[in-house]
Design a protein around this motif. Sequence first.
Motif: not given
Length: 252
Positions: A121-145
């Motif tokens: 959000e900080k990176a996109y908001g710095a130059s490209y978007l105004q008050s961006p709202d970003i969601t990150v979803f962990l779809k597959e986790s190789a480490s969670q075993r």
Amino acid sequence: MVTPRILSVIMLMVLFFIAGCTSTANTGAAPSDVLSLQSGAGAGASDGSLRLVKSLPAPAGTRDGAEQLLSANDVLEINVYNADSLNRTVQVDSSGLISLPLIGVRTAAGKSVRQLEQELEKAYGASYLQSPDITVFLKESASQRVTVDGEVARSGLYPVSAGTTLLDAIALAGGFRDVADQSKVYIFRDVGGSKLVANYNVEHIRSGRLANPRIYGGDVVMVFTSQSRVAINNLKEALGIAVNASRLAVIP
């Protein structure tokens, strides 16, 4: 011919052996396999040595287990509100990096989902978007075993999720074998560069005397053998052979 007297001697010898194994098991000492890995390093050792502790802390950087850290090979679904062209499904590469439109390469591994959301959000908001709202979803986790090995029905690598416990991990592996020592179940964990191991008594957990510890991705659960149970099984086999021999000996 195997006489009743010989059978009695065999039983007596095995019972003495069982008593010796039981007295050793009840001391609470760690199996030699674990002790031999210790180097006597103090708390916070980061030299790769294994250290026996009373209980295991949550992995570093997870807010005491409240958050999961991203790692290499995890698959992330990234959605930017009102900017569908920027939505991406990406895989964290072996260096822990992801590549996104406009802002390029970013580090994902070692960060929580919320941390990554804030940084994007900080990176996109710095130059490209105004008050961006970003969601990150962990779809597959190789480490969670988690690896479950030793005296369980099905040793192997099993997926874990938030809230998975030691009893859950044992159940995933099909439960204990009949020679398992439920008082000698060890969890190995890497915490902030230190390799830690703790002993958990599953019988006490099931009876409510101990808390059921949480399991995290990357943990190794090792179930050790009960020497007294092995001795009992050997006794059953020995007596079975002896009895069969006795019956054969009296057949005309």
